[in-house]
Motif scaffolding. Structure first.
Motif, PDB file in Angstrom:
ATOM      1  N   PRO A 142      -8.984 -39.023 -20.224  1.00  0.00           N
ATOM      2  CA  PRO A 142      -8.572 -37.703 -20.061  1.00  0.00           C
ATOM      3  C   PRO A 142      -7.451 -37.281 -20.595  1.00  0.00           C
ATOM      4  N   ALA A 143      -7.091 -36.020 -21.129  1.00  0.00           N
ATOM      5  CA  ALA A 143      -5.803 -35.771 -21.508  1.00  0.00           C
ATOM      6  C   ALA A 143      -4.826 -35.664 -20.375  1.00  0.00           C
ATOM      7  N   MET A 144      -3.538 -36.108 -20.584  1.00  0.00           N
ATOM      8  CA  MET A 144      -2.846 -35.884 -19.575  1.00  0.00           C
ATOM      9  C   MET A 144      -1.424 -35.741 -20.022  1.00  0.00           C
ATOM     10  N   MET A 145      -0.459 -35.366 -19.495  1.00  0.00           N
ATOM     11  CA  MET A 145       0.963 -35.389 -19.731  1.00  0.00           C
ATOM     12  C   MET A 145       1.772 -35.980 -18.967  1.00  0.00           C
ATOM     13  N   PRO A 146       3.186 -36.490 -19.386  1.00  0.00           N
ATOM     14  CA  PRO A 146       3.910 -37.186 -18.414  1.00  0.00           C
ATOM     15  C   PRO A 146       4.300 -36.545 -16.949  1.00  0.00           C
ATOM     16  N   GLY A 147       4.201 -37.274 -16.019  1.00  0.00           N
ATOM     17  CA  GLY A 147       4.325 -36.449 -14.751  1.00  0.00           C
ATOM     18  C   GLY A 147       3.129 -36.241 -13.914  1.00  0.00           C
ATOM     19  N   ASP A 148       1.750 -36.049 -14.816  1.00  0.00           N
ATOM     20  CA  ASP A 148       0.789 -35.759 -13.990  1.00  0.00           C
ATOM     21  C   ASP A 148       0.146 -36.986 -12.927  1.00  0.00           C
ATOM     22  N   ARG A 149      -0.369 -36.638 -11.909  1.00  0.00           N
ATOM     23  CA  ARG A 149      -0.706 -37.762 -11.109  1.00  0.00           C
ATOM     24  C   ARG A 149      -2.250 -38.218 -11.314  1.00  0.00           C
ATOM     25  N   VAL A 150      -2.183 -39.466 -11.310  1.00  0.00           N
ATOM     26  CA  VAL A 150      -3.414 -40.268 -11.971  1.00  0.00           C
ATOM     27  C   VAL A 150      -3.802 -41.246 -10.825  1.00  0.00           C
ATOM     28  N   GLN A 186      -8.829 -40.539 -13.586  1.00  0.00           N
ATOM     29  CA  GLN A 186      -9.003 -39.230 -12.840  1.00  0.00           C
ATOM     30  C   GLN A 186      -7.529 -38.712 -12.955  1.00  0.00           C
ATOM     31  N   VAL A 187      -7.513 -37.411 -13.441  1.00  0.00           N
ATOM     32  CA  VAL A 187      -6.158 -36.698 -13.286  1.00  0.00           C
ATOM     33  C   VAL A 187      -6.198 -35.914 -12.171  1.00  0.00           C
ATOM     34  N   ASP A 188      -5.435 -36.284 -11.128  1.00  0.00           N
ATOM     35  CA  ASP A 188      -5.511 -35.680  -9.907  1.00  0.00           C
ATOM     36  C   ASP A 188      -4.645 -34.386  -9.724  1.00  0.00           C
ATOM     37  N   SER A 189      -3.540 -34.206 -10.113  1.00  0.00           N
ATOM     38  CA  SER A 189      -2.814 -33.033 -10.246  1.00  0.00           C
ATOM     39  C   SER A 189      -2.100 -32.970 -11.667  1.00  0.00           C
ATOM     40  N   ARG A 190      -1.827 -32.037 -12.095  1.00  0.00           N
ATOM     41  CA  ARG A 190      -0.784 -31.710 -13.183  1.00  0.00           C
ATOM     42  C   ARG A 190       0.445 -31.181 -12.829  1.00  0.00           C
ATOM     43  N   THR A 191       1.448 -31.431 -13.646  1.00  0.00           N
ATOM     44  CA  THR A 191       2.976 -31.274 -13.597  1.00  0.00           C
ATOM     45  C   THR A 191       2.981 -29.695 -13.845  1.00  0.00           C
ATOM     46  N   THR A 223       7.527 -26.910 -16.646  1.00  0.00           N
ATOM     47  CA  THR A 223       9.096 -26.508 -16.448  1.00  0.00           C
ATOM     48  C   THR A 223       9.674 -26.661 -17.736  1.00  0.00           C
ATOM     49  N   CYS A 224      10.928 -26.244 -18.074  1.00  0.00           N
ATOM     50  CA  CYS A 224      11.524 -26.381 -19.140  1.00  0.00           C
ATOM     51  C   CYS A 224      11.725 -27.879 -19.752  1.00  0.00           C
ATOM     52  N   ARG A 225      11.710 -28.859 -19.072  1.00  0.00           N
ATOM     53  CA  ARG A 225      11.591 -30.254 -19.496  1.00  0.00           C
ATOM     54  C   ARG A 225      10.082 -30.657 -19.924  1.00  0.00           C
ATOM     55  N   TRP A 226       9.181 -29.941 -19.203  1.00  0.00           N
ATOM     56  CA  TRP A 226       7.738 -30.248 -19.351  1.00  0.00           C
ATOM     57  C   TRP A 226       7.493 -29.713 -20.686  1.00  0.00           C
ATOM     58  N   TRP A 227       7.807 -28.600 -20.937  1.00  0.00           N
ATOM     59  CA  TRP A 227       7.546 -28.009 -22.236  1.00  0.00           C
ATOM     60  C   TRP A 227       8.170 -28.787 -23.472  1.00  0.00           C
ATOM     61  N   LEU A 228       9.449 -29.065 -23.567  1.00  0.00           N
ATOM     62  CA  LEU A 228      10.166 -29.888 -24.211  1.00  0.00           C
ATOM     63  C   LEU A 228       9.216 -31.249 -24.368  1.00  0.00           C
ATOM     64  N   ARG A 229       8.907 -31.787 -23.349  1.00  0.00           N
ATOM     65  CA  ARG A 229       8.226 -33.169 -23.622  1.00  0.00           C
ATOM     66  C   ARG A 229       6.797 -32.750 -24.393  1.00  0.00           C
ATOM     67  N   ARG A 230       6.086 -31.876 -23.698  1.00  0.00           N
ATOM     68  CA  ARG A 230       4.916 -31.727 -24.576  1.00  0.00           C
ATOM     69  C   ARG A 230       4.964 -31.307 -26.090  1.00  0.00           C
TER      70      ARG A 230
END
Length: 184
Positions: A95-103, A145-150, A153-160
C-alpha cells in the motif's frame, strides 16, 4: 589499572550499537527466519521494482520495499516495545505510504548473511554499517497495513514533493543516473 577497568566498563555500557530491545536479537545467527508481527513508522515511500536485484534477499518478480523504524513487536501475550530499523520486502505492490505513517507488517524476519564466496559483494556489511541487521519478507501485500497517516505539515509536504521527484527521476532516467540525480 583500576582506571582502565572503569574506562572499559563505561565504554562497554555506553558504546553498544544494539539496544537490548532491538529486533536483531530475535534472529539466530544460523540463517533461520522467524514469523513476526511488527509495528512502527515508515521511513520512506514504497519502491516498486521488477526482477531480483542482488542486494534484495527474499525478493520475487514484481516486488516492493520500504524502510521501517520498529516500535513494537507482537508476542503471544500481546504487543511489547521493540526498536531497530528493518527493510520490508513485499511480494507484489505494498500500500502507498509516506514517511511517518504508522504501519503494521506481518512476515518472516531474517538476519542479513554475509556471502560464502570470496570476492562476492558483501551487502550484509553495508547494511550493518547503516544499523540494519535484519529484514522482513512478506509473501503477500495484504500483510502490510497502514494504521494511521501522518497529519500534513510543512515538513510532510516537502518530503512528499521530494518523494514525488524521486519517482519521476527513476521513471525518466536510467537507474544509475537516477540514483545520482536523487542524491543531488
Amino acid at each position: 589499572m583500576t582506571a582502565f577497568a572503569l574506562a572499559g566498563a563505561w565504554h562497554h555500557l555506553h558504546w553498544s550499537t544494539v539496544r537490548p530491545d532491538d529486533v536483531a536479537h530475535l534472529c539466530p545467527r544460523s540463517g533461520e527466519c522467524l514469523p513476526v508481527w511488527l509495528c512502527g513508522q515508515a521511513l520512506g515511500t514504497v519502491t516498486i521494482q521488477q526482477g531480483i536485484p542482488e542486494e534484495d534477499p527474499g525478493s520475487w518478480g514484481e516486488h516492493s520495499r520500504f524502510r521501517m523504524r520498529v516500535t513494537g513487536l507482537r508476542r503471544m501475550t500481546g504487543w511489547c516495545e521493540a526498536s531497530g530499523t528493518v527493510w520490508v520486502y513485499v511480494n507484489g505492490v505494498a500500500p502507498a505510504m509516506m514517511p511517518g505513517d504508522r504501519v503494521t507488517v506481518g512476515g518472516r524476519i531474517c538476519r542479513y548473511e554475509s556471502p560464502l564466496n570470496p570476492g562476492q559483494r558483501d551487502y550484509a556489511s553495508l547494511r550493518r554499517a547503516r544499523g540494519e541487521r535484519v529484514y522482513l519478507t512478506t509473501p503477500v501485500a495484504t500483510c502490510v497495513q497502514v494504521d494511521s497517516r501522518t497529519p500534513p505539515t510543512c515538513r510532510w509536504w516537502l518530503r512528499r514533493l521530494q518523494c514525488r521527484g524521486t519517482v519521476v527521476l527513476r521513471r525518466a532516467l536510467s537507474p544509475k543516473i537516477a540514483e545520482l540525480a536523487t542524491a543531488v
